[in-house]
Each structure stands twice: as C-alpha cells, then as structure tokens.
Write an enzyme that holds these catalytic residues in place. Structure first.
Site, PDB file in Angstrom:
ATOM      1  N   TYR A   1       0.839  -1.200   0.000  1.00  0.00           N
ATOM      2  CA  TYR A   1       0.000   0.000   0.000  1.00  0.00           C
ATOM      3  C   TYR A   1       0.865   1.237   0.000  1.00  0.00           C
ATOM      4  O   TYR A   1       2.044   1.208   0.354  1.00  0.00           O
ATOM      5  CB  TYR A   1      -0.974   0.014   1.187  1.00  0.00           C
ATOM      6  CG  TYR A   1      -0.352   0.273   2.538  1.00  0.00           C
ATOM      7  CD1 TYR A   1      -0.196   1.573   3.017  1.00  0.00           C
ATOM      8  CD2 TYR A   1       0.067  -0.770   3.344  1.00  0.00           C
ATOM      9  CE1 TYR A   1       0.361   1.815   4.274  1.00  0.00           C
ATOM     10  CE2 TYR A   1       0.618  -0.543   4.591  1.00  0.00           C
ATOM     11  CZ  TYR A   1       0.770   0.753   5.050  1.00  0.00           C
ATOM     12  OH  TYR A   1       1.325   0.998   6.279  1.00  0.00           O
ATOM     13  N   CYS A   2       0.248   2.337  -0.419  1.00  0.00           N
ATOM     14  CA  CYS A   2       0.864   3.650  -0.399  1.00  0.00           C
ATOM     15  C   CYS A   2      -0.142   4.579   0.289  1.00  0.00           C
ATOM     16  O   CYS A   2      -0.908   4.116   1.137  1.00  0.00           O
ATOM     17  CB  CYS A   2       1.226   4.089  -1.815  1.00  0.00           C
ATOM     18  SG  CYS A   2       2.433   5.433  -1.842  1.00  0.00           S
ATOM     19  N   TRP A   3      -0.181   5.866  -0.069  1.00  0.00           N
ATOM     20  CA  TRP A   3      -1.050   6.816   0.623  1.00  0.00           C
ATOM     21  C   TRP A   3      -2.537   6.552   0.431  1.00  0.00           C
ATOM     22  O   TRP A   3      -3.278   6.457   1.388  1.00  0.00           O
ATOM     23  CB  TRP A   3      -0.739   8.245   0.199  1.00  0.00           C
ATOM     24  CG  TRP A   3       0.291   8.874   1.075  1.00  0.00           C
ATOM     25  CD1 TRP A   3       1.559   9.198   0.714  1.00  0.00           C
ATOM     26  CD2 TRP A   3       0.159   9.239   2.450  1.00  0.00           C
ATOM     27  NE1 TRP A   3       2.224   9.741   1.787  1.00  0.00           N
ATOM     28  CE2 TRP A   3       1.377   9.775   2.872  1.00  0.00           C
ATOM     29  CE3 TRP A   3      -0.871   9.153   3.383  1.00  0.00           C
ATOM     30  CZ2 TRP A   3       1.611  10.241   4.152  1.00  0.00           C
ATOM     31  CZ3 TRP A   3      -0.646   9.613   4.665  1.00  0.00           C
ATOM     32  CH2 TRP A   3       0.576  10.149   5.039  1.00  0.00           C
TER      33      TRP A   3
ATOM     34  N   PHE B   1      -3.233   3.651   2.765  1.00  0.00           N
ATOM     35  CA  PHE B   1      -3.243   4.037   4.175  1.00  0.00           C
ATOM     36  C   PHE B   1      -4.415   4.959   4.498  1.00  0.00           C
ATOM     37  O   PHE B   1      -5.003   4.871   5.575  1.00  0.00           O
ATOM     38  CB  PHE B   1      -1.920   4.707   4.553  1.00  0.00           C
ATOM     39  CG  PHE B   1      -1.896   5.132   5.990  1.00  0.00           C
ATOM     40  CD1 PHE B   1      -1.844   4.194   6.995  1.00  0.00           C
ATOM     41  CD2 PHE B   1      -1.967   6.471   6.334  1.00  0.00           C
ATOM     42  CE1 PHE B   1      -1.848   4.571   8.334  1.00  0.00           C
ATOM     43  CE2 PHE B   1      -1.969   6.864   7.664  1.00  0.00           C
ATOM     44  CZ  PHE B   1      -1.913   5.908   8.665  1.00  0.00           C
TER      45      PHE B   1
END
Length: 152
Positions: free
Chosen positions: A86-88, A116
């Site tokens: 995952y990222c932002w 996130f």
C-alpha cells in the site's frame, strides 16, 4: 443504443476482467480481517517514505519504500509470503509501482485499494513510528459506523 450509450462487456469479458482484478487487488477491510484472524503468510508492506511511515502506518506492516524493494525484499519478506502493498491512497499509484517491483522478483503480490488513507478512515489500527497504536472513529462516508465491515 447510440454511440454515447456505453455498451456493457459480455458476461465472459466481465468474468475475465473482474476475476483478474480480484487476483491483483484487495481492500482494507479484507486485509484487516485476515490480519485479525491471524492468517499465516501475509506480509503487509508500506511503500511510503520514512516520514510518512513515522506519521502512521498499518499496525504490523513492514516498511519498505518502493526504491528499496529490489535490494531489501529478500531480507524483510519471507520467501513464499503473500505480499500486500500500500501507499497513501486512491490518488497515488505508489502501490502499483511497488507491486510491479515485487512481481519482478517473482513474489505473489496484491495492491491494497484505498491505501493508508482508507485504512485509517475505516478505523483500523494505526501505529506511529514511536509504536503508539490508535484507532480513528470510522468515517461514515467510507465505512459503516456500526458493525465490523461493509459485508460485501
């Protein structure tokens, strides 16, 4: 139908498309459920910067920025693990870039949709760089206020 009216895919095309998406993507509720169940072999990887990681990350995740995956994955992610990156959030393609790096290494990998942002917005445990764990109240625009998940 005129040209402006979208023509739906055939059932066979839709079957291939949606089966492929489910093979490559998962959502935060499913990841949270697997982690809560203690499902073995899942490694959640936060691909963001050190500053972002310290601000908050999925509790129990491994910090491995995308640029470091090729050099450090073998040391941080056990062989045979199912990787979830995952990222932002949905406006960022960092998780897709990270998933590509894991795939290049021959690792099974899925992208956590929503990143996130949706993890935190749905009220799942967030850990800071200092080890503090918190939970936000679920955002009623992204998750049910009562109940454990959307049950979809």
């Amino acid at each position: 139908m005129n040209e402006a009216t979208p023509v739906p895919a055939t059932a066979d095309e839709a079957l291939r498309h949606f089966a492929a998406r489910l093979a490559f993507e998962t959502d935060v509720s499913d990841v949270a459920a697997r982690l809560a169940e203690g499902t073995p072999g899942i490694v959640v990887v936060d691909t963001r910067s050190a500053e972002s990681w310290a601000q908050g990350h999925v509790q129990g995740a491994v910090h491995l920025p995308t640029a470091e995956i090729a050099g450090r994955a073998a040391a941080l992610v056990p062989e045979g693990a199912s990787v979830v990156v995952y990222c932002w959030g949905p406006g960022c393609n960092g998780a897709q870039k990270a998933a590509l790096e894991f795939a290049k290494l021959g690792r099974p990998v899925k992208e956590m949709l929503g990143g996130f942002e949706y993890w935190a917005r749905e009220g799942h445990p967030v850990e800071t760089g200092g080890g503090t764990v918190t939970r936000r109240s679920p955002d009623p625009l992204t998750a049910p206020v009562r109940g454990v998940s959307c049950a979809c």
